[in-house]
Design a protein around this motif. Structure first.
Motif, PDB file in Angstrom:
ATOM      1  N   SER A  47       0.850  -1.190   0.000  1.00 13.44           N
ATOM      2  CA  SER A  47       0.000   0.000   0.000  1.00 13.44           C
ATOM      3  C   SER A  47       0.886   1.239   0.000  1.00 13.44           C
ATOM      4  CB  SER A  47      -0.925   0.022   1.214  1.00 13.44           C
ATOM      5  OG  SER A  47      -0.184   0.176   2.410  1.00 13.44           O
ATOM      6  N   GLU A  48       0.376   2.303  -0.591  1.00 14.29           N
ATOM      7  CA  GLU A  48       1.150   3.546  -0.669  1.00 14.29           C
ATOM      8  C   GLU A  48       0.232   4.727  -0.392  1.00 14.29           C
ATOM      9  OE1 GLU A  48       3.449   6.065  -4.154  1.00 14.29           O
ATOM     10  OE2 GLU A  48       3.760   3.891  -4.083  1.00 14.29           O
ATOM     11  N   GLU A  49       0.575   5.532   0.617  1.00 12.70           N
ATOM     12  CA  GLU A  49      -0.172   6.755   0.901  1.00 12.70           C
ATOM     13  C   GLU A  49       0.193   7.795  -0.159  1.00 12.70           C
ATOM     14  OE1 GLU A  49       0.580   8.061   4.847  1.00 12.70           O
ATOM     15  OE2 GLU A  49      -0.015   6.157   5.764  1.00 12.70           O
ATOM     16  N   LEU A  50      -0.808   8.298  -0.851  1.00 14.71           N
ATOM     17  CA  LEU A  50      -0.528   9.144  -2.005  1.00 14.71           C
ATOM     18  C   LEU A  50       0.094  10.484  -1.628  1.00 14.71           C
ATOM     19  CD1 LEU A  50      -3.601   8.448  -4.310  1.00 14.71           C
ATOM     20  CD2 LEU A  50      -1.249   7.655  -4.566  1.00 14.71           C
ATOM     21  N   LEU A  51      -0.250  11.037  -0.472  1.00 16.26           N
ATOM     22  CA  LEU A  51       0.301  12.344  -0.111  1.00 16.26           C
ATOM     23  C   LEU A  51       1.682  12.252   0.512  1.00 16.26           C
ATOM     24  CD1 LEU A  51      -2.825  14.258   1.266  1.00 16.26           C
ATOM     25  CD2 LEU A  51      -1.822  14.319  -1.022  1.00 16.26           C
ATOM     26  N   SER A  52       1.926  11.224   1.313  1.00 23.31           N
ATOM     27  CA  SER A  52       3.220  11.116   1.991  1.00 23.31           C
ATOM     28  C   SER A  52       4.221  10.257   1.227  1.00 23.31           C
ATOM     29  CB  SER A  52       3.031  10.538   3.392  1.00 23.31           C
ATOM     30  OG  SER A  52       2.655   9.166   3.324  1.00 23.31           O
ATOM     31  N   GLY A  53       3.717   9.316   0.414  1.00 22.93           N
ATOM     32  CA  GLY A  53       4.602   8.379  -0.277  1.00 22.93           C
ATOM     33  C   GLY A  53       5.015   7.198   0.574  1.00 22.93           C
ATOM     34  N   THR A  54       4.512   7.106   1.809  1.00 25.40           N
ATOM     35  CA  THR A  54       4.853   5.989   2.683  1.00 25.40           C
ATOM     36  C   THR A  54       4.273   4.693   2.125  1.00 25.40           C
ATOM     37  OG1 THR A  54       4.902   7.398   4.640  1.00 25.40           O
ATOM     38  CG2 THR A  54       4.647   5.036   5.009  1.00 25.40           C
ATOM     39  N   ARG A  55       5.145   3.693   1.988  1.00 28.32           N
ATOM     40  CA  ARG A  55       4.746   2.395   1.449  1.00 28.32           C
ATOM     41  C   ARG A  55       4.821   1.341   2.557  1.00 28.32           C
ATOM     42  NH1 ARG A  55       5.273   1.064  -3.902  1.00 28.32           N
ATOM     43  NH2 ARG A  55       6.595  -0.741  -3.431  1.00 28.32           N
ATOM     44  N   THR A  56       3.813   0.465   2.591  1.00 29.43           N
ATOM     45  CA  THR A  56       3.738  -0.570   3.614  1.00 29.43           C
ATOM     46  C   THR A  56       3.492  -1.918   2.957  1.00 29.43           C
ATOM     47  OG1 THR A  56       2.807   1.005   5.209  1.00 29.43           O
ATOM     48  CG2 THR A  56       2.560  -1.341   5.701  1.00 29.43           C
ATOM     49  N   HIS A  57       4.308  -2.892   3.331  1.00 31.51           N
ATOM     50  CA  HIS A  57       4.101  -4.252   2.836  1.00 31.51           C
ATOM     51  C   HIS A  57       2.890  -4.831   3.553  1.00 31.51           C
ATOM     52  CE1 HIS A  57       5.338  -8.714   2.777  1.00 31.51           C
ATOM     53  NE2 HIS A  57       4.754  -8.408   1.630  1.00 31.51           N
ATOM     54  N   ALA A  58       1.847  -5.190   2.788  1.00 27.73           N
ATOM     55  CA  ALA A  58       0.582  -5.620   3.389  1.00 27.73           C
ATOM     56  C   ALA A  58       0.375  -7.126   3.352  1.00 27.73           C
ATOM     57  CB  ALA A  58      -0.585  -4.920   2.691  1.00 27.73           C
ATOM     58  N   ALA A  59       0.853  -7.812   2.306  1.00 29.34           N
ATOM     59  CA  ALA A  59       0.609  -9.255   2.198  1.00 29.34           C
ATOM     60  C   ALA A  59       1.529  -9.865   1.160  1.00 29.34           C
ATOM     61  CB  ALA A  59      -0.848  -9.536   1.824  1.00 29.34           C
ATOM     62  N   THR A  60       1.732 -11.164   1.279  1.00 27.74           N
ATOM     63  CA  THR A  60       2.484 -11.947   0.302  1.00 27.74           C
ATOM     64  C   THR A  60       1.772 -13.278   0.119  1.00 27.74           C
ATOM     65  OG1 THR A  60       4.586 -10.962   0.996  1.00 27.74           O
ATOM     66  CG2 THR A  60       4.708 -12.998  -0.275  1.00 27.74           C
ATOM     67  N   ALA A  61       1.751 -13.771  -1.127  1.00 34.43           N
ATOM     68  CA  ALA A  61       1.096 -15.052  -1.388  1.00 34.43           C
ATOM     69  C   ALA A  61       1.789 -15.765  -2.536  1.00 34.43           C
ATOM     70  CB  ALA A  61      -0.378 -14.842  -1.729  1.00 34.43           C
ATOM     71  N   LEU A  62       1.602 -17.074  -2.591  1.00 32.48           N
ATOM     72  CA  LEU A  62       2.077 -17.904  -3.696  1.00 32.48           C
ATOM     73  C   LEU A  62       0.868 -18.557  -4.355  1.00 32.48           C
ATOM     74  CD1 LEU A  62       5.210 -19.653  -2.161  1.00 32.48           C
ATOM     75  CD2 LEU A  62       5.213 -18.178  -4.178  1.00 32.48           C
ATOM     76  N   PHE A  63       0.794 -18.464  -5.676  1.00 33.29           N
ATOM     77  CA  PHE A  63      -0.303 -19.044  -6.439  1.00 33.29           C
ATOM     78  C   PHE A  63       0.254 -20.052  -7.440  1.00 33.29           C
ATOM     79  CE2 PHE A  63      -1.724 -14.864  -5.130  1.00 33.29           C
ATOM     80  CZ  PHE A  63      -3.036 -15.069  -4.728  1.00 33.29           C
ATOM     81  N   THR A  64      -0.490 -21.121  -7.666  1.00 39.54           N
ATOM     82  CA  THR A  64      -0.151 -22.095  -8.702  1.00 39.54           C
ATOM     83  C   THR A  64      -1.252 -22.097  -9.744  1.00 39.54           C
ATOM     84  OG1 THR A  64       1.051 -23.495  -7.135  1.00 39.54           O
ATOM     85  CG2 THR A  64       0.373 -24.509  -9.207  1.00 39.54           C
ATOM     86  N   LEU A  65      -0.871 -21.907 -11.012  1.00 41.02           N
ATOM     87  CA  LEU A  65      -1.817 -21.917 -12.120  1.00 41.02           C
ATOM     88  C   LEU A  65      -1.450 -23.058 -13.054  1.00 41.02           C
ATOM     89  CD1 LEU A  65      -1.052 -18.656 -11.439  1.00 41.02           C
ATOM     90  CD2 LEU A  65      -3.102 -18.422 -12.847  1.00 41.02           C
TER      91      LEU A  65
END
Length: 258
Positions: A224-242
């Motif tokens: 996620s990224e706050e548009l005014l401050s530019g602060t970025r936060t790692h919110a989630a990670t996942a692995l998918f198999t297709l």
């Protein structure tokens, strides 16, 4: 994990053309295309200026080629002019056939956005700085926006919408890698480590980790990224198999490149 940094002005959105987005000819509605373009222009402007922007105008936009149902549409926006309180973003919309990889430039347009004077803007807007050439990874990067309809009563992104975004990113990365008809086979455990708030920009980073006889494994990071401050936060990670499938829905071997 959070970080504050100045992100590049270029923003890319990739979406699929579903039946509900098409007219009776089976091609993407012009209004849907313009909505994608305006969203990307807003995100590119916000990343550059870190101010609350509104769209003021756009130049004449001609559609040179259609995007067909089932295509991917890649929309890329770059800041090309900066004034004191306004800037211009050039946006391209390209259609891509998922299996063949054929790409068609559908349209290009320029949008002018103005920073609202509400006390939080930083004026004058920063000038355009030439990007330093760097070694890029093969990861796919997609941008999205969290609107009120996607937020719960706490004002944060629904987990289901986050999963939809991550699954779409995995599908696009895997399809571009294999150039096969792919379906989702499984997803590993997904942990949401930080909330994503209404009004934030979402960046998805998808990278192919393994290719088997008939399957592709993709890791997706959600930021996620706050548009005014530019602060970025790692919110989630996942692995998918297709898994690649034939016309009858049975698994099939992935063709060798070339």
């Amino acid at each position: 994990m959070s970080e504050t940094r100045r992100a590049p002005s270029a923003v890319q959105l990739i979406d699929m053309v579903f039946p509900g987005d098409t007219n009776h000819h089976g091609t993407l509605f012009g209004g849907v295309a313009l909505a994608h373009m305006d969203k990307v222009a807003f995100l590119a402007a916000s990343r550059h200026g870190r101010a609350p922007f509104v769209t003021a105008s756009s130049e004449k936009i001609d559609f040179a080629a259609p995007a067909q149902e089932g295509d991917m549409v890649e929309v890329t926006g770059r800041v090309v002019r900066v004034g004191t309180t306004s800037l211009d973003v050039e946006v391209e919309l390209v259609a891509e056939a998922p299996v063949s990889g054929e790409r068609r430039l559908c349209t290009r347009g320029r949008f002018t956005l103005v920073a609202k004077k509400d006390g939080v803007e930083r004026l004058p807007l920063p000038p355009i700085v030439e990007a330093v050439t760097a070694q890029e990874s093969d990861a796919l990067r997609l941008a999205e926006m969290v609107f009120p309809g996607q937020a719960n009563h706490y004002g944060t992104l629904y987990g289901g919408d986050a999963l939809r975004m991550m699954g779409k990113a995995a599908f696009i990365a895997a399809t571009r890698h294999a150039r096969e008809v792919l379906v989702m086979a499984s997803s590993d455990r997904i942990d949401f480590v930080a909330p994503i708030r209404e009004g934030d920009m979402v960046e998805l980073v998808a990278e192919v980790k393994m290719t088997g006889r008939s399957s592709v494994r993709v890791a997706v990071e959600l930021w996620s990224e706050e548009l005014l401050s530019g602060t970025r936060t790692h919110a989630a990670t996942a692995l998918f198999t297709l898994v690649a499938v034939d016309e009858f829905g049975a698994s099939k071997a992935i063709r060798a490149p070339g």
